[in-house]
Design an enzyme around this catalytic site. Sequence first.
Site, mmCIF file in Angstrom:
data_model
loop_
_atom_site.group_PDB
_atom_site.id
_atom_site.type_symbol
_atom_site.label_atom_id
_atom_site.label_comp_id
_atom_site.label_asym_id
_atom_site.label_seq_id
_atom_site.Cartn_x
_atom_site.Cartn_y
_atom_site.Cartn_z
ATOM 1 C CG PHE A 1 -63.123 86.062 -0.891
ATOM 2 C CD1 PHE A 1 -63.983 86.612 0.053
ATOM 3 C CD2 PHE A 1 -61.840 86.591 -0.983
ATOM 4 C CE1 PHE A 1 -63.574 87.667 0.876
ATOM 5 C CE2 PHE A 1 -61.424 87.638 -0.181
ATOM 6 C CZ PHE A 1 -62.302 88.167 0.757
ATOM 7 C CE LYS B 1 -60.718 79.670 -9.926
ATOM 8 N NZ LYS B 1 -61.135 79.454 -8.532
ATOM 9 C CD GLU C 1 -59.638 79.072 -4.558
ATOM 10 O OE1 GLU C 1 -60.369 79.782 -5.284
ATOM 11 O OE2 GLU C 1 -58.393 79.141 -4.571
ATOM 12 C CB SER D 1 -55.478 90.092 -5.496
ATOM 13 O OG SER D 1 -54.906 88.925 -6.032
ATOM 14 C CB CYS E 1 -62.927 95.724 -5.643
ATOM 15 S SG CYS E 1 -64.385 95.967 -6.639
ATOM 16 C CD GLU F 1 -57.540 95.104 -2.322
ATOM 17 O OE1 GLU F 1 -56.772 94.337 -2.930
ATOM 18 O OE2 GLU F 1 -58.696 95.342 -2.693
HETATM 19 P P1 NAD Z 1 -57.497 86.363 -5.507
HETATM 20 O O1 NAD Z 1 -56.720 87.114 -6.520
HETATM 21 O O2 NAD Z 1 -56.772 85.691 -4.405
HETATM 22 O O3 NAD Z 1 -58.349 85.192 -6.227
HETATM 23 C C1 NAD Z 1 -59.172 85.466 -7.334
HETATM 24 C C2 NAD Z 1 -59.253 84.196 -8.182
HETATM 25 O O4 NAD Z 1 -57.946 83.854 -8.629
HETATM 26 C C3 NAD Z 1 -59.790 83.001 -7.430
HETATM 27 O O5 NAD Z 1 -60.710 82.319 -8.248
HETATM 28 C C4 NAD Z 1 -58.552 82.158 -7.135
HETATM 29 O O6 NAD Z 1 -58.816 80.774 -7.187
HETATM 30 C C5 NAD Z 1 -57.595 82.546 -8.242
HETATM 31 N N1 NAD Z 1 -56.193 82.583 -7.804
HETATM 32 C C6 NAD Z 1 -55.708 82.962 -6.583
HETATM 33 N N2 NAD Z 1 -54.368 82.931 -6.586
HETATM 34 C C7 NAD Z 1 -53.987 82.535 -7.823
HETATM 35 C C8 NAD Z 1 -52.719 82.325 -8.441
HETATM 36 N N3 NAD Z 1 -51.582 82.492 -7.780
HETATM 37 N N4 NAD Z 1 -52.702 81.936 -9.744
HETATM 38 C C9 NAD Z 1 -53.845 81.756 -10.435
HETATM 39 N N5 NAD Z 1 -55.073 81.939 -9.878
HETATM 40 C C10 NAD Z 1 -55.144 82.322 -8.601
HETATM 41 O O7 NAD Z 1 -58.631 87.350 -4.965
HETATM 42 P P2 NAD Z 1 -59.670 87.095 -3.774
HETATM 43 O O8 NAD Z 1 -58.925 87.088 -2.489
HETATM 44 O O9 NAD Z 1 -60.535 85.952 -4.094
HETATM 45 O O10 NAD Z 1 -60.563 88.411 -3.893
HETATM 46 C C11 NAD Z 1 -60.195 89.638 -3.323
HETATM 47 C C12 NAD Z 1 -59.481 90.516 -4.315
HETATM 48 O O11 NAD Z 1 -60.295 90.704 -5.473
HETATM 49 C C13 NAD Z 1 -59.235 91.921 -3.782
HETATM 50 O O12 NAD Z 1 -57.947 92.326 -4.182
HETATM 51 C C14 NAD Z 1 -60.310 92.772 -4.439
HETATM 52 O O13 NAD Z 1 -59.989 94.130 -4.566
HETATM 53 C C15 NAD Z 1 -60.405 92.101 -5.758
HETATM 54 N N6 NAD Z 1 -61.690 92.372 -6.395
HETATM 55 C C16 NAD Z 1 -61.703 93.243 -7.435
HETATM 56 C C17 NAD Z 1 -62.903 93.574 -8.038
HETATM 57 C C18 NAD Z 1 -62.935 94.540 -9.169
HETATM 58 O O14 NAD Z 1 -63.991 94.706 -9.749
HETATM 59 N N7 NAD Z 1 -61.846 95.185 -9.517
HETATM 60 C C19 NAD Z 1 -64.095 92.997 -7.589
HETATM 61 C C20 NAD Z 1 -64.039 92.088 -6.533
HETATM 62 C C21 NAD Z 1 -62.822 91.788 -5.940
#
Ligand code: NAD
Length: 484
Positions: free
Chosen positions: A151, A175, A178, A228, A283, A384
């Site tokens: 997000f 994708k 959301e 994450s 991140c 985090e």
């Molecule tokens: P998230 O892991 O909750 O969601 C990321 C994606 O995964 C979304 O599209 C979501 O729909 C999907 N998703 C969520 N839960 C899922 C599940 N149980 N099974 C399958 N798909 C699932 O992450 P977020 O809250 O959207 O973003 C924040 C996180 O992203 C933080 O941990 C941040 O550090 C990380 N991030 C990392 C980088 C990087 O380059 N390493 C960059 C940006 C964000």
Amino acid sequence: MQPEILTNFVGGRWIPSSATEFLDVHNPAHGTVIARTPLSTAHDVDAAVAAASKAFAGWSETPPVVRARTMFTFKALLEDHFDELARLVTTEHGKTLDESRGSVRRGIECVEVACGGPSLLMGYGLENVAAGIDCSVMKQPIGVCAAISPFNFPAMVPLWFLPFAVVCGNTFVLKPSEQVPLSQKRMFELLERCDLPPGVVNLVNGGREVVEAICDHPGIKAVSFVGSTPVARAVYQRAAHAGKRVQALGGAKNFIVVMPDADFDRGIPTIAESFYGCAGERCLAGSVLLPVGDAHRHARDRLIDAAAAMRVGDGLEPGVTMGPVISAKHRERVLSYVERGVSEGARLALDGRATHVQDRPDGFFVGPSVFDQVSPTMAIGREEIFGPVASVCPVKDLGEAFQVMEAHPNANATSIFTSSGRTAREFSHRATASMVGVNIGVAAPMAYFPFGGARDSFFGDLKAHGRDAFEFYTDKKVTISRWY
Ligand code: NAD
């Protein structure tokens, strides 16, 4: 007026999702619902993959220079709509307009690098590997590729992947998160004007079901994920188990080391920006400050001053330096970490919990907080938070700073502030995080270099963008020839 229900972009057309569940998209500064995301099904993923598979035959045979030309058009359209896109990012995510502009700019830079595809896709060869026998390598596209976004960078993160995949001759399924689907809706409207054949780029809105269908789908050859750590690990395992090429970028806990010889006047504003920029939802955000020896008091006090001077509010308003967090739920999560820090015995030196913004009573605001005397074993020093909370954890020397960093499973980014070249060199050499800043608070990804973390911040081998992208999105064909 009812908020718009978003559709999917499949085979060159906007079509309704088969979803029966929908998620509200909020403007986090107002707390109001601005759209509804369909939680699409595996059936919708099938349709997108079918369209992408059909388009692959023609697109993969299209000359790279023609493929690159579509990205030149895309770049021009992104420039024409630059401010509109930045406003959209702020509207759906909450970060300030300047921060949104910066993120759209970083995304456009990825498109610019992809425009160099014809050069970067070149293979190589050698005459006479044996007498009269020549050998050459060609980089060929791999098929349908997919990306899954988080997000926190609605416009930028998809551009880490889409332009590279497409210019390499692959077809693509995205994708978006959301929680923030609107920037991508707009980008796909721009992509519609780039002379891409139907099915080359597809967008499926949704959540977990779409992600799992992408991981399992036999028609998808490669998956890029950003999010994450627990989900990154699960996506990596599931998609790799299904035989795909995977790069999964995970979460972070970033440490910033301040040496006593640091230039505090120039360093502290950068450090404060690292902790509180994008409301800590990055991140690459600083999360734990490790002041070494005598640097402690000075660094802590000046960080508190800088944090207290932040102006929290609606990111579209001039003068605002920190916007809201993404959702009411996430604000509760951040606040619960502040409670935990207090209960675990850290000293709350600046308390951002009671922050209210005039005229925005329903916005998801949290003010900046600073904890002092944090131990790396406390939840706030270990987990985090992804919010505007800084933990100051004093250490006696650089060796102890390394011990703290190396004991943590994540290794996305780290920075040091020092005026000693020797210390900086040692730090850069020894740090295991993949992104290292020297007198830089956020060692940000650059489109022409690779980007991704280490240890539990990255699962895979080839990283995002830079030259790695051209390796990730192609396979190498070796031809050995002899002519009689
Ligand atoms: P998230 O892991 O909750 O969601 C990321 C994606 O995964 C979304 O599209 C979501 O729909 C999907 N998703 C969520 N839960 C899922 C599940 N149980 N099974 C399958 N798909 C699932 O992450 P977020 O809250 O959207 O973003 C924040 C996180 O992203 C933080 O941990 C941040 O550090 C990380 N991030 C990392 C980088 C990087 O380059 N390493 C960059 C940006 C964000």
